[in-house]
Design a protein around this motif. Structure first.
Motif, short mmCIF file in Angstrom:
data_model
loop_
_atom_site.label_atom_id
_atom_site.label_comp_id
_atom_site.label_asym_id
_atom_site.label_seq_id
_atom_site.Cartn_x
_atom_site.Cartn_y
_atom_site.Cartn_z
N UNK A 34 0.83 -1.21 0.00
CA UNK A 34 0.00 0.00 0.00
C UNK A 34 0.86 1.26 0.00
N UNK A 35 1.93 1.26 0.78
CA UNK A 35 2.82 2.42 0.84
C UNK A 35 3.53 2.64 -0.48
N UNK A 36 3.96 1.55 -1.11
CA UNK A 36 4.69 1.67 -2.39
C UNK A 36 3.77 2.12 -3.52
N UNK A 37 2.50 1.76 -3.45
CA UNK A 37 1.54 2.25 -4.45
C UNK A 37 1.47 3.77 -4.40
N UNK A 38 1.37 4.32 -3.20
CA UNK A 38 1.32 5.78 -3.04
C UNK A 38 2.58 6.43 -3.61
N UNK A 39 3.72 5.86 -3.30
CA UNK A 39 4.99 6.43 -3.77
C UNK A 39 5.10 6.35 -5.29
N UNK A 40 4.67 5.24 -5.86
CA UNK A 40 4.74 5.08 -7.32
C UNK A 40 3.81 6.05 -8.04
N UNK A 41 2.62 6.26 -7.49
CA UNK A 41 1.69 7.22 -8.10
C UNK A 41 2.30 8.61 -8.11
N UNK A 42 2.90 9.02 -7.01
CA UNK A 42 3.56 10.33 -6.95
C UNK A 42 4.67 10.42 -8.00
N UNK A 43 5.44 9.35 -8.14
CA UNK A 43 6.53 9.33 -9.10
C UNK A 43 6.01 9.49 -10.53
#
Length: 492
Positions: free
Chosen positions: A390-399
């Protein structure tokens, strides 16, 4: 110098490697491992001549790749696995693939040939003696739509004492097929896209980077940005699929279906760019086959906005449920020291507290210019592996947002040069599961004579075994899904 040090995606001449005697090789090999380096491959530089071995190591702190070359005319190798457990499986592969006799190995077992080891001897599965010990065998054919793999549990009542995983039922000979299609052609692209069907971008990115490195082809920023965007959309898609699968395995239907709905939006975004929901056909040597336009950017941005908004509510519902947390927390624990000893990589390693992310430690492509955050958790359980998704999804969307808002100008496809003669290269990418390694060598005519692939599942299947120790066998499906490893990526 006995050791060659290179960067990720840096080609080198084989002449730069000093051929060591086996005694010199062992000495350097041991010293490298002692100094916090991790083995990522050991293989002959020429598939048809197994006596000249190359070994590749990573050092996260130094950010480089170390290479050794040694002469082993008798095809006998002294094992390092007793002191450095993460070398275990690589040595098993060396025996199985190239006929090496591994001396003093703690547990020589099949990698991809199921029931045979060195000398074509029958393999006997590990057994625990005791009147109350019973054995449960699952697979290789499973009840659902799942790839084939054999799991053998040694249990006391419901409790698992040991799980042995036996794979190799999908061994397609991908590496040999790549060597046979010995030209810069779309056939190799198709092969690498098919290594693991859920990691098309991760593997084809490593492959194209490798060939471009061997040919001395430099990509512009626009191409690197498009490839990075595709990589992160694949990560978002598969993490959503993983969260849906974990929800489903604990019988939590509402978040399971909700994560699935968002995954459809994510893979549709890849289709918007390439025509394929898994990104097939997007990558080519020297660039990509499709470019962004305003319509595609708007569609992908809208899809990601829906995912970003909706997933907050789904995550809050899922990760605050007392029933869900009771199933996720303290289930299938892999402690940090064990994860490090066996060489776990990627999300599973980060969930056990290890700083393992190729995008950060060995940056490539657009990650060299647009860093991404390193995210870790320490509990090493199913909860950590789920929450980190879940945390990595947020980071990838921002990227992805950042790249779409600042797309560089430039062509999306460049001409590629011929492969360098008598050379080698290593390309490492961070797939959604973790570290993907592709290695190649060419001969004096620029023809490929060796091609090696390592999927993160190669490292992490043993982690699943450790996660099941002293765990009820009924938790196996949940633990298995929390790792979400690839059979075909391992089997090659």
């Amino acid at each position: 110098m006995n050791i060659l040090e290179i960067a990720n995606n840096q080609s080198f001449s084989i002449d730069e490697l000093k051929l060591l005697s086996k005694e010199e090789f062992y000495s350097e090999f041991y010293n490298i491992l002692k100094n916090n380096n991790r083995l990522i491959s050991i293989l002959p530089i020429d598939r048809s001549k197994p006596n000249v071995l190359s070994a590749f190591f990573l050092n996260n702190e130094e950010g480089n790749i170390k290479i050794l070359l040694g002469d082993f005319p008798e095809l006998i190798f002294n094992s390092f696995a007793n002191e450095f457990p993460h070398t275990n499986y690589f040595e098993c592969e060396l025996s199985e693939e190239y006929g090496y006799e591994i001396k003093n190995h703690p547990w020589l077992r099949p990698v991809r040939k199921q029931n045979r080891i060195f000398g074509n001897k029958d393999y006997n599965f590990f057994k625990i003696d005791g009147e109350e010990i019973h054995e449960v065998a699952v697979g290789p054919i499973h009840a659902g739509v799942i790839e084939p793999g054999h799991f053998r549990f040694q249990c006391h009542g419901e409790n698992v004492y040991n799980l042995e995983i036996n794979l190799g039922y999908q061994h397609r000979g991908v590496e040999k097929l790549i060597l046979k299609s010995n030209s810069i052609s779309n056939k190799r692209i198709l092969l690498t896209e098919s290594i693991a069907g859920d990691t098309v971008i991760g593997h084809v990115n490593a492959h194209t980077n490798l060939i471009e490195s061997l040919s001395g082809t430099r990509l512009n920023l626009r191409i690197q940005a498009i490839r990075g965007i595709a990589s992160e959309i694949e990560r978002i898609s598969m993490h959503l699929a993983g969260l849906g699968g974990i929800s489903n395995d604990i019988g939590f239907a509402l978040p399971a279906s909700s994560y699935g709905r968002l995954r459809t939006l994510s893979i549709n975004s890849l289709a918007e760019l390439s025509g394929s929901r898994f990104g097939r056909g997007l990558f080519t040597y020297g660039g990509v086959n499709f470019d962004f336009n305003d319509k595609i950017i708007n569609t992908i941005t809208k899809n990601l906005l829906v995912i970003q908004n909706d997933i907050k509510f789904i995550n809050d519902y899922f990760f605050t449920s007392v029933g869900a947390l009771s199933r996720l927390e303290e289930t299938g624990i892999v402690k940090k020291e064990f994860a490090q000893e066996i060489g776990m990589v990627g999300l599973a390693a980060r969930a056990s507290g290890l700083n393992e992310d190729i995008r950060i430690n060995f940056p490539y492509g657009i990650y060299q210019f647009s860093p991404i955050s390193l995210l870790t958790l320490s509990s090493g359980d199913v909860f950590a592996r789920a929450r980190l998704r879940a945390l990595e999804i947020d980071e990838s969307i921002k990227f992805v947002y950042e790249q779409l808002e600042n797309l560089p100008e430039g062509d999306f496809k460049l001409n590629i040069n011929e492969l360098k003669k008598y050379s080698g290269a290593v390309s490492i990418t961070e797939g959604w599961r973790g570290e993907i390694v592709h290695i190649a060598f060419t001969d004096a005519d620029g023809k490929l004579i060796q091609y090696k692939i390592k999927d993160p599942s190669f490292n992490n299947w043993y982690g699943l075994s450790l996660a099941l120790r002293n765990t009820p066998i009924s938790d196996f499906p949940l633990c298995n899904k929390s790792f979400d490893l690839s059979y075909s990526g391992h089997d090659l």
